[in-house]
Design an enzyme around this catalytic site. Structure first.
Site, PDB file in Angstrom:
ATOM      1  N   SER A 181       0.821  -1.207   0.000  1.00 53.29           N
ATOM      2  CA  SER A 181       0.000   0.000   0.000  1.00 53.29           C
ATOM      3  C   SER A 181       0.859   1.263   0.000  1.00 53.29           C
ATOM      4  O   SER A 181       1.594   1.507  -0.944  1.00 53.29           O
ATOM      5  CB  SER A 181      -0.955  -0.040   1.200  1.00 53.29           C
ATOM      6  OG  SER A 181      -1.905   0.990   1.142  1.00 53.29           O
ATOM      7  N   ASP A 352      -9.829  -5.371  -4.358  1.00 46.70           N
ATOM      8  CA  ASP A 352      -9.164  -4.356  -3.542  1.00 46.70           C
ATOM      9  C   ASP A 352      -9.726  -2.990  -3.937  1.00 46.70           C
ATOM     10  O   ASP A 352      -9.441  -2.480  -5.015  1.00 46.70           O
ATOM     11  CB  ASP A 352      -7.659  -4.405  -3.785  1.00 46.70           C
ATOM     12  CG  ASP A 352      -6.882  -3.442  -2.910  1.00 46.70           C
ATOM     13  OD1 ASP A 352      -7.506  -2.579  -2.273  1.00 46.70           O
ATOM     14  OD2 ASP A 352      -5.638  -3.558  -2.883  1.00 46.70           O
ATOM     15  N   HIS A 383      -7.747  -5.241   0.440  1.00 44.65           N
ATOM     16  CA  HIS A 383      -6.510  -4.472   0.597  1.00 44.65           C
ATOM     17  C   HIS A 383      -5.590  -5.033   1.681  1.00 44.65           C
ATOM     18  O   HIS A 383      -4.375  -5.127   1.488  1.00 44.65           O
ATOM     19  CB  HIS A 383      -6.855  -3.014   0.911  1.00 44.65           C
ATOM     20  CG  HIS A 383      -5.722  -2.071   0.684  1.00 44.65           C
ATOM     21  ND1 HIS A 383      -5.199  -1.807  -0.577  1.00 44.65           N
ATOM     22  CD2 HIS A 383      -4.983  -1.307   1.540  1.00 44.65           C
ATOM     23  CE1 HIS A 383      -4.208  -0.938  -0.482  1.00 44.65           C
ATOM     24  NE2 HIS A 383      -4.059  -0.624   0.796  1.00 44.65           N
TER      25      HIS A 383
END
Length: 423
Positions: A181, A352, A383
């Site tokens: 991320s 996601d 995610h």
């Protein structure tokens, strides 16, 4: 004697606090030790004087016999030789997380332990502002100046100092970078700006990669642009402040969510923000929430909200006048991802809703087509499943391990061949 409802629940919590999982009170190295891993704590000083903690697992599990499915694993009886040359894997966490996100589950399900058991030298980062890295040469986290940062400074200063420190300690030439991320955004930005730095990154493995976030879903998508506008105004009134949950409150939440009837409710609450997590170990939800969310700055979240509106991979926007002072131009500079030449592996999922596939196509694949070594879809991953999901150790990490080990073996053979030629 009359006791109000709040005091009653506090008393219940205090009397039950011993039922919270022990890992709630442990650091990353302490959790590693619990599972039989040698660990080290290293302090890194950045150019702008922050002190960061790096956590290292130099060798595989040394105390418990675990059958591994990787041909590169060392035997459990092998003595840990920290000076031996082995692939270095540098793990960088995402937004509102810290090094715990790489060891959230049991030893055979957590990336930090799985890569160590595969024979790699694992270094786990803790960015500025996280509990382990709330230190500065000039002032502490109680000072507003401490919180004047976003992922932009983490990229420019934290990554640079940390990678240089690791290479200095290990006497090696490069690392294999594993980011999740925000940890991917940090590396995209650094590689785009610093060609010298890019030579120290052999591979970039990007889990749930994020650059532009114009198609973001979850909480932001539910309330739309109006919510983002309100959020930016509110955050703008809290300059240079920490974004965190008081530790006591976090422990209460962890305790409540560790109860069987609350586990599904708590994971549903997490999914409200970043998707429906399907692969969590429900029995460890209380442990997850004891360490996550970790602290960051209000300014960091504000930066992300700016990116949703701008649809660009840009530096923090201070407004026209502020940008002239900070950057010498009226708009914030944009990171040019076409400048990246480091082999990059993308791991993404259509489920996601934060690292949206349209954003990946628009801002990463289209700009980095020449340097994308692989683009791999993981079905039904949300995610957080890339680091917290228990299936990742089966269908994600083994492939990365093999890719890294094969490349490292080829590098060693090529190096030996060159040395023979000049001998």
């Amino acid at each position: 004697m009359r006791i109000d409802i709040f005091s009653f629940f506090v008393l219940i919590f205090i009397s039950s606090v011993d039922t919270i999982d022990d890992e709630c009170y442990l650091t990353v190295p302490e959790i590693g030790k619990r599972y039989g891993y040698e660990s080290e704590v290293h302090l890194v000083r950045t150019k702008d004087e922050y002190i960061l903690e790096l956590h290292r697992f130099p060798c595989r599990n040394s105390g418990i016999e675990i059958q591994m499915y990787f041909k590169y694993s060392t035997s459990s009886s092998e003595k840990c030789d920290k000076t031996s040359k082995r692939p270095i894997v540098f793990m960088q966490h995402g937004l509102l997380a810290d090094g715990f996100s790489w060891i959230p589950n049991l030893a055979n399900e957590s990336a930090g332990f799985v890569f160590a058991d595969a024979g790699f030298d694992v270094w786990i980062s803790n960015s500025r502002g996280t509990p382990a890295s709330q230190k500065h040469i000039g002032y502490g986290p109680e000072n507003q100046k401490f919180w004047n940062f976003t992922w932009q400074q983490m990229s420019e200063f934290d990554l640079t100092a940390s990678i240089e420190y690791v290479l200095g300690q290990t006497k090696q030439e490069f690392v294999y970078y594993l980011g999740h991320s925000q940890g991917t955004m940090m590396m995209f930005a650094r590689l785009a700006e610093d060609r010298e730095f890019s030579r120290k990154i052999r591979h970039f493995h990007a889990l749930a990669p994020v650059a532009t976030v114009s198609h973001i879903g979850g909480l932001f998508g539910l309330f739309g642009k109006q919510f983002l506008t309100y959020a930016e105004v509110i955050l703008g009134r809290l300059p240079y402040s920490p974004l965190s949950i008081p530790r006591t409150v976090q422990k209460v939440i962890s305790y409540m969510c560790s109860k069987f009837l609350m586990q599904n409710i708590c994971t549903l609450d997490i999914g409200f923000i970043d998707g429906s997590e399907k692969m969590f170990n429900q029995s460890r939800v209380g442990v997850y929430l004891c360490h996550t969310p970790a602290a960051t700055s209000v300014k960091d979240l504000q930066h992300w909200i700016q990116l949703v509106g701008s649809q660009k991979v840009a530096k923090f926007d201070y407004g026209v006048n502020g940008n002239m002072v900070e950057y010498g131009q009226p708009t914030p500079p944009v990171y040019d991802l076409t400048q990246i030449d480091t082999p990059t592996y993308l791991y993404w999922s259509r489920d996601d809703i934060l690292a949206d596939t349209q954003d990946i196509r628009d801002s990463i694949l289209s700009k980095m087509n020449k340097t994308i070594a692989a683009s791999i879809e993981l079905p039904h991953y949300s995610h957080m499943d890339f680091v917290f999901g228990i299936k990742a150790a089966i269908d994600l990490y083994p492939g990365i391990i093999k890719t890294i080990q094969d490349d490292y073996d080829k590098h060693r053979i090529s190096r030996m061949h060159k040395l023979r030629q000049f001998s």
